[in-house]
Design a protein around this motif. Structure first.
Motif, mmCIF file in Angstrom:
data_model
loop_
_atom_site.group_PDB
_atom_site.id
_atom_site.type_symbol
_atom_site.label_atom_id
_atom_site.label_comp_id
_atom_site.label_asym_id
_atom_site.label_seq_id
_atom_site.Cartn_x
_atom_site.Cartn_y
_atom_site.Cartn_z
ATOM 1 N N UNK A 15 15.559 -6.334 54.803
ATOM 2 C CA UNK A 15 15.916 -5.615 53.626
ATOM 3 C C UNK A 15 15.244 -6.267 52.343
ATOM 4 N N UNK A 16 14.711 -7.582 52.401
ATOM 5 C CA UNK A 16 14.245 -8.461 51.253
ATOM 6 C C UNK A 16 12.970 -7.587 50.985
ATOM 7 N N UNK A 17 13.008 -7.287 49.548
ATOM 8 C CA UNK A 17 11.490 -6.679 49.025
ATOM 9 C C UNK A 17 11.090 -7.975 48.296
ATOM 10 N N UNK A 18 9.852 -7.454 47.658
ATOM 11 C CA UNK A 18 9.100 -8.656 46.723
ATOM 12 C C UNK A 18 9.719 -8.708 45.204
ATOM 13 N N UNK A 19 9.299 -9.364 44.429
ATOM 14 C CA UNK A 19 9.631 -9.786 42.992
ATOM 15 C C UNK A 19 9.701 -8.239 42.170
ATOM 16 N N UNK A 20 10.589 -8.042 41.629
ATOM 17 C CA UNK A 20 10.407 -6.546 40.948
ATOM 18 C C UNK A 20 9.139 -6.623 40.050
ATOM 19 N N UNK A 21 8.523 -7.801 39.481
ATOM 20 C CA UNK A 21 7.326 -7.706 38.859
ATOM 21 C C UNK A 21 6.006 -7.465 39.719
ATOM 22 N N UNK A 22 6.539 -7.243 40.957
ATOM 23 C CA UNK A 22 5.083 -7.066 41.995
ATOM 24 C C UNK A 22 5.258 -5.729 42.747
ATOM 25 N N UNK A 23 6.238 -4.902 42.089
ATOM 26 C CA UNK A 23 6.621 -3.804 43.106
ATOM 27 C C UNK A 23 5.535 -2.409 42.889
#
Length: 253
Positions: A15-23
């Protein structure tokens, strides 16, 4: 068909995604929420997607088509190689060579060269004809070709589908498959562009445990397809014997 367990997906950090800045905004439908500066993937969506993906994988293999595993980044290589070899399917684990699917002539010629060298080495022909240093150079050439093409030596034409462990890292593989109309199953993290990917699996594409669990599900689906294919072969009616002219034998009259 493998039984999906959302708890296992949670335990491996799928469930762990990337940084919100990279979405990538195109992944918005698969995102549950934000935590600190990172996105959290909606695992219910992951299970929903796997429920679509796994029957598709089984069907591809049941129809006698090959399923190409692709994972070239460091943490995916061993997972891809071991998974593909466990079900005798082709794979690319080192580097996706441009034209792997579209430039069939060049790739085929290199694979033929590799197989011929391996045959000559195994038969002892090279050892009988050349000195040790020359034989060693031939072995080095074989090893180098195997790094590039070893996983696809037994690929018979276009595969029925691709399974890509990281849609960003192996975007060239995705692009070639989409260009040829080959269905793509891909793990897509929150920074991925799912455009053209027919079967998206939203999940963490960095954690080894996450990659391994999802790949295990895919492998189980491939095995299910192999079982269906084997049963079809068993159920085929045996052809009646005929003479050289194609007439019925005495026992058939």
């Amino acid at each position: 068909m493998p039984e999906l367990d959302i708890k296992k997906l949670f335990e491996v950090g799928a469930h762990f995604g990337h940084k919100t800045s990279r979405w990538n905004p195109k992944m918005a439908g698969f995102i549950h929420s934000k935590r600190d500066d990172s996105h959290i993937i909606n695992l219910e969506k992951t299970v929903e997607q796997l429920d679509r993906v796994l029957p598709f994988v089984t069907d591809v293999v049941a129809r006698g088509r090959q399923f190409l595993f692709v994972g070239t980044k460091k943490q995916a290589r061993e997972i891809v190689k071991n998974a593909a070899e466990s079900v005798s399917q082709p794979y690319v684990a080192e580097r996706w060579l441009g034209g792997m699917l579209t430039n069939v002539t060049t790739i085929t010629s290199q694979i033929k060269k590799l197989k011929l060298l391996e045959k000559r080495m195994a038969s002892g022909e090279l050892a009988n004809r050349y000195n040790k240093l020359e034989v060693q150079r031939y072995q080095e050439e074989i090893d180098a070709l195997n790094v590039k093409y070893g996983g696809v030596k037994d690929l018979k034409g276009r595969p029925g589908a691709l399974f890509v462990l990281d849609a960003v890292a192996d975007q060239n593989a995705v692009k070639e498959a989409v260009k040829l109309g080959i269905p793509v199953v891909a793990i897509c993290d929150t920074n991925a562009d799912p455009t053209g990917i027919e079967y998206v699996i939203p999940a963490n594409d960095d954690a080894i445990a996450s990659l391994q669990l999802i790949t295990d599900y895919i492998v189980d689906a491939v095995k299910a397809g192999e079982n269906v294919s084997a049963k079809k072969e068993q159920d085929k009616p045996e052809a009646k014997p005929t003479d050289m002219a194609g007439d019925k034998t005495e026992s058939d009259k």
